[in-house]
Scaffold this active site. Sequence first.
Site, PDB file in Angstrom:
ATOM      1  N   CYS A   1       6.056  -4.421   4.997  1.00 46.79           N
ATOM      2  CA  CYS A   1       4.832  -3.703   5.397  1.00 46.79           C
ATOM      3  C   CYS A   1       3.573  -4.544   5.267  1.00 46.79           C
ATOM      4  O   CYS A   1       2.524  -4.184   5.803  1.00 46.79           O
ATOM      5  CB  CYS A   1       4.681  -2.427   4.585  1.00 46.79           C
ATOM      6  SG  CYS A   1       5.933  -1.223   5.021  1.00 46.79           S
TER       7      CYS A   1
ATOM      8  N   HIS B   1      -2.859  -0.283   5.063  1.00 43.39           N
ATOM      9  CA  HIS B   1      -1.522  -0.012   5.594  1.00 43.39           C
ATOM     10  C   HIS B   1      -1.276   1.489   5.487  1.00 43.39           C
ATOM     11  O   HIS B   1      -1.635   2.116   4.497  1.00 43.39           O
ATOM     12  CB  HIS B   1      -0.490  -0.803   4.777  1.00 43.39           C
ATOM     13  CG  HIS B   1       0.916  -0.428   5.090  1.00 43.39           C
ATOM     14  ND1 HIS B   1       1.414  -0.433   6.383  1.00 43.39           N
ATOM     15  CD2 HIS B   1       1.936  -0.008   4.295  1.00 43.39           C
ATOM     16  CE1 HIS B   1       2.672  -0.047   6.352  1.00 43.39           C
ATOM     17  NE2 HIS B   1       3.016   0.227   5.107  1.00 43.39           N
TER      18      HIS B   1
ATOM     19  N   ASN C   1       4.299   5.618   9.532  1.00 39.29           N
ATOM     20  CA  ASN C   1       4.307   4.241   9.040  1.00 39.29           C
ATOM     21  C   ASN C   1       4.997   3.346  10.084  1.00 39.29           C
ATOM     22  O   ASN C   1       6.218   3.400  10.235  1.00 39.29           O
ATOM     23  CB  ASN C   1       5.051   4.188   7.697  1.00 39.29           C
ATOM     24  CG  ASN C   1       5.063   2.789   7.092  1.00 39.29           C
ATOM     25  OD1 ASN C   1       4.687   1.814   7.730  1.00 39.29           O
ATOM     26  ND2 ASN C   1       5.515   2.698   5.856  1.00 39.29           N
TER      27      ASN C   1
HETATM   28  O1  UT7 Z   1       5.350   1.139   3.581  1.00 39.31           O
HETATM   29  C1  UT7 Z   1       6.183   0.621   2.586  1.00 39.31           C
HETATM   30  C2  UT7 Z   1       5.876   1.163   1.252  1.00 39.31           C
HETATM   31  N1  UT7 Z   1       6.335   2.522   1.162  1.00 39.31           N
HETATM   32  C3  UT7 Z   1       5.578   3.390   0.549  1.00 39.31           C
HETATM   33  O2  UT7 Z   1       4.505   3.089   0.110  1.00 39.31           O
HETATM   34  C4  UT7 Z   1       6.155   4.767   0.364  1.00 39.31           C
HETATM   35  C5  UT7 Z   1       5.990   5.192  -1.069  1.00 39.31           C
HETATM   36  N2  UT7 Z   1       6.583   6.488  -1.380  1.00 39.31           N
HETATM   37  C6  UT7 Z   1       6.120   7.646  -0.868  1.00 39.31           C
HETATM   38  O3  UT7 Z   1       5.261   7.653  -0.014  1.00 39.31           O
HETATM   39  C7  UT7 Z   1       6.641   8.930  -1.455  1.00 39.31           C
HETATM   40  O4  UT7 Z   1       7.390   8.639  -2.601  1.00 39.31           O
HETATM   41  C8  UT7 Z   1       7.521   9.742  -0.473  1.00 39.31           C
HETATM   42  C9  UT7 Z   1       6.647  10.340   0.621  1.00 39.31           C
HETATM   43  C10 UT7 Z   1       8.591   8.873   0.128  1.00 39.31           C
HETATM   44  C11 UT7 Z   1       8.169  10.899  -1.219  1.00 39.31           C
HETATM   45  O5  UT7 Z   1       7.168  11.712  -1.832  1.00 39.31           O
HETATM   46  P1  UT7 Z   1       7.259  12.085  -3.364  1.00 39.31           P
HETATM   47  O6  UT7 Z   1       6.118  12.936  -3.660  1.00 39.31           O
HETATM   48  O7  UT7 Z   1       7.395  10.825  -4.146  1.00 39.31           O
HETATM   49  O8  UT7 Z   1       8.557  12.951  -3.406  1.00 39.31           O
HETATM   50  P2  UT7 Z   1       9.863  12.694  -4.255  1.00 39.31           P
HETATM   51  O9  UT7 Z   1      10.685  11.605  -3.680  1.00 39.31           O
HETATM   52  O10 UT7 Z   1       9.500  12.627  -5.709  1.00 39.31           O
HETATM   53  O11 UT7 Z   1      10.608  14.062  -4.014  1.00 39.31           O
HETATM   54  C12 UT7 Z   1      10.099  15.321  -4.471  1.00 39.31           C
HETATM   55  C13 UT7 Z   1      11.010  16.429  -4.001  1.00 39.31           C
HETATM   56  C14 UT7 Z   1      12.486  16.147  -4.263  1.00 39.31           C
HETATM   57  O12 UT7 Z   1      13.120  17.356  -4.583  1.00 39.31           O
HETATM   58  P3  UT7 Z   1      13.474  17.703  -6.103  1.00 39.31           P
HETATM   59  O13 UT7 Z   1      14.357  16.597  -6.573  1.00 39.31           O
HETATM   60  O14 UT7 Z   1      12.144  17.743  -6.815  1.00 39.31           O
HETATM   61  O15 UT7 Z   1      14.140  19.026  -5.985  1.00 39.31           O
HETATM   62  C15 UT7 Z   1      12.995  15.661  -2.934  1.00 39.31           C
HETATM   63  O16 UT7 Z   1      14.368  15.880  -2.757  1.00 39.31           O
HETATM   64  O17 UT7 Z   1      10.887  16.569  -2.586  1.00 39.31           O
HETATM   65  C16 UT7 Z   1      12.179  16.486  -1.976  1.00 39.31           C
HETATM   66  N3  UT7 Z   1      12.052  15.872  -0.661  1.00 39.31           N
HETATM   67  C17 UT7 Z   1      11.768  16.569   0.446  1.00 39.31           C
HETATM   68  N4  UT7 Z   1      11.547  17.872   0.660  1.00 39.31           N
HETATM   69  C18 UT7 Z   1      11.267  18.271   1.915  1.00 39.31           C
HETATM   70  C19 UT7 Z   1      12.173  14.571  -0.342  1.00 39.31           C
HETATM   71  N5  UT7 Z   1      11.982  14.400   0.981  1.00 39.31           N
HETATM   72  C20 UT7 Z   1      11.721  15.630   1.485  1.00 39.31           C
HETATM   73  C21 UT7 Z   1      11.445  16.095   2.777  1.00 39.31           C
HETATM   74  N6  UT7 Z   1      11.218  17.416   2.951  1.00 39.31           N
HETATM   75  N7  UT7 Z   1      11.369  15.272   3.847  1.00 39.31           N
END
Ligand code: UT7
Length: 333
Positions: free
Chosen positions: A114, A254, A284
């Site tokens: 990225c 980004h 992204n």
């Molecule tokens: O460009 C390269 C660099 N990449 C980045 O900078 C991305 C960095 N990461 C992120 O942007 C975030 O971590 C994400 C957007 C990928 C995820 O958001 P988050 O707030 O960190 O969510 P999480 O992974 O902690 O998940 C929270 C909950 C989980 O459920 P439980 O375990 O709490 O029951 C996930 O299973 O949200 C759930 N979840 C979803 N729910 C609905 C994960 N993806 C989804 C989804 N829809 N698409």
Amino acid sequence: MRQLAAITAVGGYVPEYVLTNAELETMVDTNDQWIRERTGIAERRILKGGRATSDMAVEAINDLLAKTPYTAEDIELVICATVSPDHVYPATANIISDKIGAKNAWSFDMNAACSGFLYALETGAKFVESGTHKRVLVVGADTMSIRVDYEDRNTCILFGDGAGAVLLEPNSEGFGVIDAAMKVDGSGSQFLLQKAGGSKYPTSLETVRNKEHFIYQDGRTVFKYAVKGMADITCELMERHGLTGEDVDYLVPHQANKRIIDATAKRAGLPDEKVMVNIQRYGNTTCATIPLCLWEWEEQLKRGDNLMLAAFGGGFAWGAIYLKWAYDGKKNS
Ligand code: UT7
């Protein structure tokens, strides 16, 4: 005055197909509200019709060249930042050069995930600053849809396809790339990668069955590092030049997650109107996010504006570039 590499034109391209959150709801267990709240994304563009990364890059470059007095034959170097090349080799930049007719250019690809566009911009700037090259094209282009498993809700909501390009030319009036701060931490590679298809895990029936040719991301860990890394490097570069939020006209971040962008802007002391954000429409697009922002904001930009470009991504690789914009408003095509 030191010779700088100034951006003298920008171009962009996004494919026509719009993949909305509503459509994703029919594909995986997700919902529009979660996606908007956690990422800021409402829709993204997807490349269809058998076209490849080079085809989007060519569209962006042709858009750019139409705003300049130059033809492709005037270009001396083409650098393509991408993680979704047309082929493993040769470089997509070579294919782009051939398609646009840049007969007098040499070219290569750059992979810094990225942060690819920032790395490529800093590299291209050095060729101009040194005086060896007068016209360098830097293009960031990614077809992330080929890297995404549309059964994995953790990643498929995040990414989109697109391409953006800038032209670098010498400037001795103080406009252009002033400084850059780049970092890597290879120990972070395990948290965001495409595991198979390289020399460590060559393509096999098993790697395909295990879906190891798709993006793997430990989102929570990457988020933690990104939020700190992007803000730290932006502030470090601002401090190095004695800049406060007042002095910076635009943050060009980004576009990985709106929450990461907001945290960086807050740390840098920048209000919303000074932050380029189009993640809601494109998601992204990896190497294309920053040039697509410049492309969309070109009309508002003025000669002398102070821009802070910043990125964090797989690798981990991150960085920031401080540049002074070189021209007023939108160039006509
Ligand atoms: O460009 C390269 C660099 N990449 C980045 O900078 C991305 C960095 N990461 C992120 O942007 C975030 O971590 C994400 C957007 C990928 C995820 O958001 P988050 O707030 O960190 O969510 P999480 O992974 O902690 O998940 C929270 C909950 C989980 O459920 P439980 O375990 O709490 O029951 C996930 O299973 O949200 C759930 N979840 C979803 N729910 C609905 C994960 N993806 C989804 C989804 N829809 N698409």
